[in-house]
Write an enzyme that holds these catalytic residues in place. Structure first.
Site, PDB file in Angstrom:
ATOM      1  CB  THR A  34      -0.927  -0.004   1.221  1.00 28.02           C
ATOM      2  OG1 THR A  34      -1.851  -1.088   1.096  1.00 28.02           O
ATOM      3  CG2 THR A  34      -1.707   1.297   1.334  1.00 28.02           C
ATOM      4  CD  GLN A 108      -3.186  -7.949  -1.308  1.00 27.15           C
ATOM      5  OE1 GLN A 108      -3.205  -6.766  -0.991  1.00 27.15           O
ATOM      6  NE2 GLN A 108      -2.472  -8.853  -0.653  1.00 27.15           N
ATOM      7  CG  HIS A 184      -5.345  -8.531   1.487  1.00 24.78           C
ATOM      8  ND1 HIS A 184      -4.746  -9.243   2.510  1.00 24.78           N
ATOM      9  CD2 HIS A 184      -4.943  -7.237   1.653  1.00 24.78           C
ATOM     10  CE1 HIS A 184      -4.027  -8.407   3.243  1.00 24.78           C
ATOM     11  NE2 HIS A 184      -4.134  -7.186   2.741  1.00 24.78           N
ATOM     12  CG  ASN A 187      -1.491  -8.128   6.707  1.00 19.65           C
ATOM     13  OD1 ASN A 187      -0.949  -9.063   7.297  1.00 19.65           O
ATOM     14  ND2 ASN A 187      -0.950  -7.570   5.631  1.00 19.65           N
ATOM     15  CE1 TYR A 189      -6.689  -3.429   6.424  1.00 17.26           C
ATOM     16  CE2 TYR A 189      -5.055  -4.984   5.611  1.00 17.26           C
ATOM     17  CZ  TYR A 189      -5.384  -3.734   6.098  1.00 17.26           C
ATOM     18  OH  TYR A 189      -4.402  -2.785   6.267  1.00 17.26           O
ATOM     19  NE  ARG A 236       0.855 -10.936   1.793  1.00 18.65           N
ATOM     20  CZ  ARG A 236       1.446  -9.819   2.184  1.00 18.65           C
ATOM     21  NH1 ARG A 236       0.732  -8.738   2.461  1.00 18.65           N
ATOM     22  NH2 ARG A 236       2.756  -9.765   2.315  1.00 18.65           N
ATOM     23  CG  ASN A 244      -5.223  -3.293  10.688  1.00 24.48           C
ATOM     24  OD1 ASN A 244      -5.085  -2.113  11.009  1.00 24.48           O
ATOM     25  ND2 ASN A 244      -5.048  -3.715   9.448  1.00 24.48           N
ATOM     26  N   GLY A 323       9.070  -6.868   0.255  1.00 20.72           N
ATOM     27  CA  GLY A 323       8.328  -5.626   0.309  1.00 20.72           C
ATOM     28  C   GLY A 323       9.218  -4.403   0.257  1.00 20.72           C
TER      29      GLY A 323
END
Length: 365
Positions: A34, A108, A184, A187, A189, A236, A244, A323
């Site tokens: 991101t 993604q 995705h 993480n 979400y 992923r 988060n 990354g």
């Protein structure tokens, strides 16, 4: 398909690998990153995004920054979507540029869920999640940080609509010229919020048992596979990442199960964030996760060349995604091959801004 059972004597990060009919030039993957640089209004990829991705086309595969599947899926300012005509056109310019350089790129697909804020959502609506549990921390809005709000638990009859948003986004990704898609489910979400029992307290068919908590991911995947052949799709996950404010009481058991549930589908890969981005700890046995999945395993988080080479040689990974190293080194593959000095990433320019810290990192030639 290459798996952990192949002869690994002569395999390293530079070895080609196939995903169905798609041949990747190396096992060095650019992780989804991101960067908050989409054009506003509309969250549309623009010219500097085209330059940024084209610069990194030597990666074996580029996985795009997360792209929200609907206006309701957004969670951060200036992140690109993959649901409108203008976004599709913007992404098409990106994929055309990557393909012109001989690269490959997956999109993604992303839905943030409770990691959003009414300021970002259409009609200032309440974010949704598996259950009405407010995460600790702050949302990033156009006006700065604001405390997360309590999300609204999705009704059972609303979930097919969420699945359909992924279905439509998968079609948009094909129209935009991507070579495949990554779902995705990491993480913290929305899909991860359903997987983990710290955020999922439902008592319907989407909560409670491991099978139930995995159900939404499997329904989303099935919808995506209506457009994409399985080898052009990846998933992923991030089993122990607490980013988060996400938690699970038994992440080893949960994600061993998830990996097994994803097997038998002929997927291109399983992409795993190993360890916790927040604490830096790595407690799980990721070989168990890897062995429960019957396809290619892509490892992520904190890998350098030496770690990546060792993981592939041992059969712990088939591919490794990088990354921050790809942020700072557009020509990372060449630098690894020649053992050249690496550029240092500038965290102050990771999120938002202009070309500085985005397209101006130097290459070797």
């Amino acid at each position: 398909m290459n798996t952990g059972t192949e002869d690994r004597m002569n395999i390293d990060v530079f070895s080609p690998i196939t995903l169905g009919a798609l041949k990747l030039s190396s096992r060095m993957i650019m992780a989804p990153l991101t960067r908050n640089r989409a054009a506003m209004p509309g969250n549309v990829p623009r010219a500097m995004n085209v330059t940024y991705y084209a610069q990194r086309s030597s990666a074996g595969l580029i996985i795009s920054e997360a792209a929200q599947v609907s206006p309701e899926g957004i969670g951060y300012p200036a992140t690109p979507g993959i649901h409108s005509k203008e976004q599709v056109q913007g992404w098409r310019a990106v994929t055309d540029a990557v393909h012109a350089q001989g690269g490959h790129m997956f999109a993604q697909l992303w839905y943030c869920g409770r990691i959003s804020h009414p300021d970002l959502l259409p009609g200032r609506q309440q974010p949704v999640s598996a259950s009405a549990i407010r995460p600790a921390g702050d949302a990033i809005t156009f006006e700065g940080l604001k405390p997360f709000v309590e999300p609204r638990a999705l009704r059972t009859d609303e979930i097919p609509g969420i699945v359909d948003q992924y279905r439509q986004a998968a079609k948009c990704a094909r129209e935009a010229g991507f070579d495949g898609v990554e779902v995705h489910s990491a993480n913290g979400y929305l899909l991860d919020q359903f997987l983990r029992d710290g955020s999922n307290r439902r008592d319907d068919q989407y909560g409670g048992s491991l099978e139930n908590r995995t159900r939404l991911l499997m329904e989303v995947l099935s919808a995506v596979l209506e457009t994409w052949e399985p080898s052009r799709a990846g998933v992923r996950i991030s089993p122990e990442n607490s980013f988060n404010d996400i938690r699970d009481s038994d992440p080893q058991a949960t994600f061993n199960f998830v990996a097994g549930a994803l097997s038998g589908r002929g997927l291109g890969y399983l992409h795993v964030v190993e360890g916790d981005m927040m604490s830096g700890e790595r407690r799980l046995d990721y070989r168990q996760v890897r062995d429960n999945f019957d396809g290619c395993y892509m490892a992520n988080r904190g890998y350098d060349k030496a770690r990546a080479q060792a993981a592939i040689a041992r059969g712990d990974a088939d591919m490794v995604s990088f990354g921050q190293l790809f942020i700072a080194n557009p020509d990372l593959v060449q630098r690894f091959k020649t053992d050249a000095v690496l550029n240092t990433p500038d965290p102050d320019t990771f999120y938002g801004g202009d070309e500085k810290g985005y397209t101006d990192y130097p290459t070797l030639t």
